[in-house]
Scaffold this active site. Sequence first.
Site, mmCIF file in Angstrom:
data_model
loop_
_atom_site.group_PDB
_atom_site.id
_atom_site.type_symbol
_atom_site.label_atom_id
_atom_site.label_comp_id
_atom_site.label_asym_id
_atom_site.label_seq_id
_atom_site.Cartn_x
_atom_site.Cartn_y
_atom_site.Cartn_z
ATOM 1 N N SER A 99 -9.676 -0.931 7.071
ATOM 2 C CA SER A 99 -9.124 -0.687 5.742
ATOM 3 C C SER A 99 -8.379 -1.861 5.112
ATOM 4 O O SER A 99 -8.064 -1.810 3.921
ATOM 5 C CB SER A 99 -8.208 0.539 5.755
ATOM 6 O OG SER A 99 -8.972 1.714 5.708
ATOM 7 N N SER A 157 -9.659 1.377 2.772
ATOM 8 C CA SER A 157 -8.795 2.159 1.904
ATOM 9 C C SER A 157 -7.702 1.350 1.208
ATOM 10 O O SER A 157 -7.091 1.848 0.275
ATOM 11 C CB SER A 157 -8.142 3.273 2.717
ATOM 12 O OG SER A 157 -7.283 2.719 3.705
ATOM 13 N N LYS A 202 0.862 -1.181 0.000
ATOM 14 C CA LYS A 202 0.000 0.000 0.000
ATOM 15 C C LYS A 202 0.898 1.231 0.000
ATOM 16 O O LYS A 202 1.924 1.258 0.708
ATOM 17 C CB LYS A 202 -0.883 -0.033 1.260
ATOM 18 C CG LYS A 202 -1.975 1.027 1.314
ATOM 19 C CD LYS A 202 -2.831 0.829 2.568
ATOM 20 C CE LYS A 202 -3.988 1.809 2.643
ATOM 21 N NZ LYS A 202 -4.833 1.571 3.841
#
Lengths: 479, 478
Positions: B173, B149, B74
């Site tokens: 997330s 996310s 990420k």
Amino acid sequence: MSGPSTGWEIVVGLEVHCELQTKTKLFCACPNAFGDEPNTNVCPVCLGLPGSLPVLNEQAVELAMRIGAALHCEVRSSSFHRKNYFYPDMPKDYQISQYDQPINVGGYLELPDGSRVGIVRAHIEEDTGKTSHRGESGRIHSADYALVDYNRSGVPLVEIVTEPDIRSAAQARAFVAELRGVLVAAEASDARMEEGSLRIDANVSVRAEGTEQLGTRCEIKNLNSLRSLGLAIEHEAARQVAVIDAGGRVVQETRHWDEQGGRTVPLRSKEEAFDYRYFPEPDLVPLDPDADWKARAAAGVGMLPAERRARLAALVGSPTSQQTDQLQAAVDQGLDDLVVAAVEAGAPAGLALVRAVNELAVDLVAARALDPGSFAALLQLEESGALSPTQAKTVLATLRDAGGGDPGAIARSKGFEALAEATLEGVVRDVVDAHPDEWARYLAGDDKLAGFFTGQVMKATSGKANGKAVAGALRRLRG
Amino acid sequence: MSAREIARAVRAGERSARGVVEESLAAIAERDGEVHAFLLVTGDEARSAADAIDAAVADGRDPGPLAGVPVALKDNLCTKGIPTTCASRILEGWRPPYDATVVTRLRRAGAVVVGKTNLDEFAMGSSTENSCAGPTRHPADPSRVPGGSSGGSAAAVAAGFVPLALGSDTGGSVRQPAALCGTVGVKPTYGAVSRYGLVAFASSLDQIGPLAASVEDAALLLEVIAGHDPLDSTSIAQAAPEVTASLDVGVAGLRVGVCDELVEGTAPDVVARVQQAADALVDAGAHVTRVSVPEMRYGLSAYYLIAPAEASSNLARYDGVRYGLRVPASDVAAMNVATRTAGFGPEVKRRIMLGTYALSAGYYDAYYAKAQRVRTLLIEAFSRAYEQVDVLLGATAPTTAFPIGERVDDPMAMYMSDVCTIPSNLAGHPAISVPFGTGDDGLPVGVQVLAPALEEARMFQAAAAIERAAPAPGSGTK
């Protein structure tokens, strides 16, 4: 302009920031060093780079606890908060500080005059970087650009907050001077105002003498020396009195000491004050030192200035006010250990004190390294009259420069040996023989003639004789 | 091929790491134009890292437990010399001078980083639509979101680009996009994985977690990244949990509580899958009961005070002074404002304002302090529940993947996507989302297992059993 007119009392509380002399910064492994090339002692943590996290420096905690112990504070479990505000020299745009749970609370510092100033708290926080504004004008508001050095960012600080117990500019100066001695004795900070490792803000208010209610205070920043601290307090108090006398009211605000202008100028009012939005620092865990660690920290506090003064006073007996000044000077100059050791080696205490603060203080570094045995031997020669004060000072200078030696041998090498007792007695006898009439009058009881004979002996010895020794020789001859 | 199988084959010299990485890069090149899981593909770095692994194998050196396994990171995890953007304009051009601890551990374990994945800006969102680089699309249905996310990481695993990815989980997330994409997603115990090098959103809630195609691969990855790190003061002072050992233990005698609050308000097809998973656990020998943790109902409200409050402070440093975007202006304060106005997207601005307000003088006690008290009450409520059961079971997300654009203009609807995942973050407890069949729309459903702090082994025990019982893709709920 001087302090406020009579009928008014000055009330001062101080906030003192002192940089701790740790090897590394508060939350990272960067060196804690002054004066290096800008932005060389930096890393992701003290630059506040995204993703970096603080790790608390144990040595900083220990030094903070030492300060607490030296100021008679309660050393407690504590925690860290974030103080949020935007400023370019603060890389995270928040400062990690201690807020409602400081490590040290509720102590005091006793000043040389015996007065006590209460300590509200002494907490740990991180320092900011340093901004220099550049441009032709050299002024902040019209600078073309600014440069920031983050070497100081994250340097550990302890902020010491006093009660509003200080009642004059002189007492404020005495407090800071004494605090400096305490910080140095605790080896917690080098406490150099000129290098910024000791920084003072003063909260100043005034009230009518005899009243209890505190007046509205103003906080004065930018006090870079004991001198500006004293001047700023006096000027600010006088300004406040003038405001009140003119029928106005003092407005709570932060003011800046304008060194050149010799006045304080407004920085921001209470209404413009920042909302720091304090909240617990989630990147650190609570700090809970165990009893052993607290004890180790307390044991690390060296002998404090007050103890050092008491130790000298005990040697002197009941010090005169001049001696009180001298023993404070000896402590301030770091010569008290020498004096104590010299007295232990047989030197007279009063004389040791005088010679230390007057003659030895000329070169403190050499003086602190002087062999106390040699110093004591010299003082004994002076005390006995074998050396005149002038001669003793000359020999002492040689001893100091050499770090020690045999004062008798130095005296002889300088030709002071002629003044040994037997030699002196011979000179006195010659003088007496050369002035039989005067001698007869002296024998008949005209004591004033002692001065005449001493003068003659001095003349004969080119001033090397010790007056006391001459008087002794004259008395012995008279029988 | 699973991460475990790749590592075994590479370590045995049966496959080259370079070959594995080329396959991964080829898959990305072929399909990521559509999915947009990656913000940056680091092909050159990946190839040389793979060659180094192959050289180690050839020399007889230990290439590590994840030898040659491609991983995606990420883009809020710092990578030395490689742009790390948090999908925000404000970090434009910034290259971290250091690797996050998890990245260091991955490299040491022989994993090969193939790129940085898309996310909601600064991890604030539940759909990966709040990205300055545009949204990521669901690999199974490009008209839908992958969740967020960590939507880029979840989509990268679901699309078969990489067997493993890392995300960060502040309020769900990792788990919510894992559920929506049909992958496994883990939120470890707070402090189990070092946060050093994770760009902070809400420091007391953030935790890095694995995304993988299987429970076993997720366990392998967790063992590599977890364990004490002296660079993170909140890192727990103990070694990584040995979770792979618990995968085959089974659930006989395990007490499982189906948590009312983790199914109420959830779509019927999702509830049906949770019930089916519970039944499967009964079949496997577990004792399944219903439990209630009513304090969970306050979780969302508490979260949306605490997380924005911490974010408002964490994001203050993006001021244009030292790195990233700078919009010039007449003085420093004006430059700060201009930079932040241009650099942050609307959701980030909304949360900074919410959080600033919650911490303001006069409001702190009513908002931030009260939310922290809710958190304490929730932890106590969890403790009571765990006196009766060993793990809790529920939905991961209230619905399957929703259409792109559906919730962007309705922040509350978007925030509700995390209602089942937030309680574990507030409590600091571990939780895992395991794929379990599909919803009525044919899109994946995830069921969630929650466990007490540091009980990852127990959590993986249940997760593995659920995975074994999961319906084959495409099979109905009836």
